[in-house]
Design a protein around this motif. Structure first.
Motif, short mmCIF file in Angstrom:
data_model
loop_
_atom_site.label_atom_id
_atom_site.label_comp_id
_atom_site.label_asym_id
_atom_site.label_seq_id
_atom_site.Cartn_x
_atom_site.Cartn_y
_atom_site.Cartn_z
N UNK A 56 0.93 -1.09 -0.53
CA UNK A 56 -0.14 0.42 0.22
C UNK A 56 0.72 1.39 -0.03
N UNK A 57 0.54 1.69 -0.73
CA UNK A 57 1.56 3.63 -1.65
C UNK A 57 0.31 4.66 -1.02
N UNK A 58 0.71 5.16 0.00
CA UNK A 58 -0.22 6.58 0.24
C UNK A 58 0.38 7.99 -0.27
N UNK A 59 0.05 8.49 -1.42
CA UNK A 59 0.79 9.31 -1.77
C UNK A 59 0.55 11.02 -1.30
N UNK A 60 -0.53 10.33 0.00
CA UNK A 60 -0.68 12.12 0.74
C UNK A 60 0.64 12.67 0.68
N UNK A 61 -0.04 13.97 1.57
CA UNK A 61 1.14 14.64 2.54
C UNK A 61 1.66 13.68 3.12
N UNK A 62 3.05 14.44 3.57
CA UNK A 62 3.18 13.40 5.50
C UNK A 62 2.64 13.94 6.35
N UNK A 71 -8.66 20.11 2.41
CA UNK A 71 -10.18 21.02 1.51
C UNK A 71 -10.42 21.80 2.46
N UNK A 72 -10.80 21.41 3.29
CA UNK A 72 -11.49 22.04 4.83
C UNK A 72 -10.39 23.76 4.96
N UNK A 73 -9.04 23.03 5.18
CA UNK A 73 -8.28 24.57 4.87
C UNK A 73 -8.49 25.51 3.57
N UNK A 74 -9.10 24.82 1.79
CA UNK A 74 -8.72 25.82 1.36
C UNK A 74 -10.22 26.39 1.50
N UNK A 90 -12.57 26.66 -12.10
CA UNK A 90 -11.29 26.06 -12.54
C UNK A 90 -10.54 25.64 -11.48
N UNK A 91 -10.98 25.78 -10.48
CA UNK A 91 -10.46 24.47 -9.89
C UNK A 91 -11.18 23.14 -9.91
N UNK A 92 -12.25 23.63 -9.71
CA UNK A 92 -14.01 22.41 -10.39
C UNK A 92 -13.58 22.19 -11.34
N UNK A 93 -13.75 22.90 -12.29
CA UNK A 93 -13.81 21.87 -13.79
C UNK A 93 -12.50 21.92 -14.50
N UNK A 94 -10.95 21.60 -13.91
CA UNK A 94 -9.74 20.95 -13.98
C UNK A 94 -9.34 20.14 -13.42
N UNK A 95 -9.87 20.05 -12.27
CA UNK A 95 -9.67 19.16 -10.70
C UNK A 95 -8.42 19.78 -10.64
N UNK A 96 -8.02 20.59 -10.36
CA UNK A 96 -6.65 20.74 -9.57
C UNK A 96 -6.84 21.98 -8.51
N UNK A 97 -6.33 22.24 -7.78
CA UNK A 97 -6.75 23.02 -7.13
C UNK A 97 -5.28 23.62 -6.37
N UNK A 98 -5.10 24.87 -6.99
CA UNK A 98 -3.57 26.15 -6.88
C UNK A 98 -3.83 26.18 -5.06
N UNK A 130 -1.18 25.60 0.33
CA UNK A 130 -1.10 25.76 1.42
C UNK A 130 -0.46 23.89 2.05
N UNK A 131 -0.57 23.32 1.31
CA UNK A 131 -0.16 22.28 1.55
C UNK A 131 1.66 22.35 1.89
N UNK A 132 2.29 23.65 1.12
CA UNK A 132 3.47 24.29 1.71
C UNK A 132 3.56 24.73 2.72
#
Length: 190
Positions: A24-30, A116-119, A153-161, A166-168
């Motif tokens: 199992x490889x979990x690809x989320x942030x640490x 998602x909650x932070x965004x 744009x984030x919803x349409x492209x399925x990305x979130x700048x 925030x992940x940084x």
């Protein structure tokens, strides 16, 4: 388009219980991994996986199931690993959210808000503040309009700048998972 089949949480949980769990490889942030993860999974953040997929291939010689929050990042990781030549990949259907919803056990660390909650907090607060300030200062409301456009744009492209930014933050980084650490953990089970 992704070609790896999904694996339902129920089937994966049964495999884990029977001692036949795939890697199992979990690809989320640490930080996300530290908060909640499936016992026995390895944290290889998507950014590390993308950058070092060739090095990782030498340590992924068995069936691999990719895990993230909901399945999106796992699908991105699947494309990266499949392009690098790893054939036996699956994605946990619905991610860790579906795993928990199915009643399967997780290991928990310190609680933190998910991305998602932070965004939602940052975007909502910015729109609220600029809307209120815009009553007194003409034009400030356009900041909220720009945020709304970004979220659309984030919803349409399925990305979130905003999520990437925030992940940084130190709060979201948690303990760093670098290539050397990931390889050492993977080597320990071969």
């Amino acid at each position: 388009m992704s070609t790896a089949p999904s694996l339902s949480p129920t089937v994966l949980h049964r495999l884990v219980q029977e001692g036949r769990a795939p890697r199992l490889l979990d690809v989320r942030t640490p930080g996300e991994f530290r908060t909640t993860h499936i016992a026995g999974s390895y944290n290889v953040p998507l950014s590390t996986l993308r950058e070092h997929r060739a090095e990782l291939l030498d340590h992924l010689d068995e069936e691999v199931v990719l895990v993230c929050r909901s399945g999106q990042r796992a699908r991105e990781a699947e494309r990266a690993l499949a392009d690098a030549g790893l054939p036996d990949l699956r994605v946990l259907e619905g991610g860790i959210v579906a795993w928990e919803a199915s009643g399967a056990p997780v290991e928990r660390g310190p609680e933190r808000w998910d991305m998602e909650r932070q965004v939602r907090l940052v975007a909502g607060s910015a729109v609220l503040v600029t809307g209120l300030v815009g009553i007194v200062v003409p034009g400030v409301h356009l900041v909220g309009t720009a945020i709304g456009a970004g979220l659309t744009y984030a919803a349409l492209s399925n990305t979130c700048a905003m999520g990437v930014l925030l992940s940084k933050l130190p709060y979201n980084r948690g303990p760093r998972t670098d290539l050397r650490t990931a390889l050492a953990e993977l080597r320990g089970t071969n």
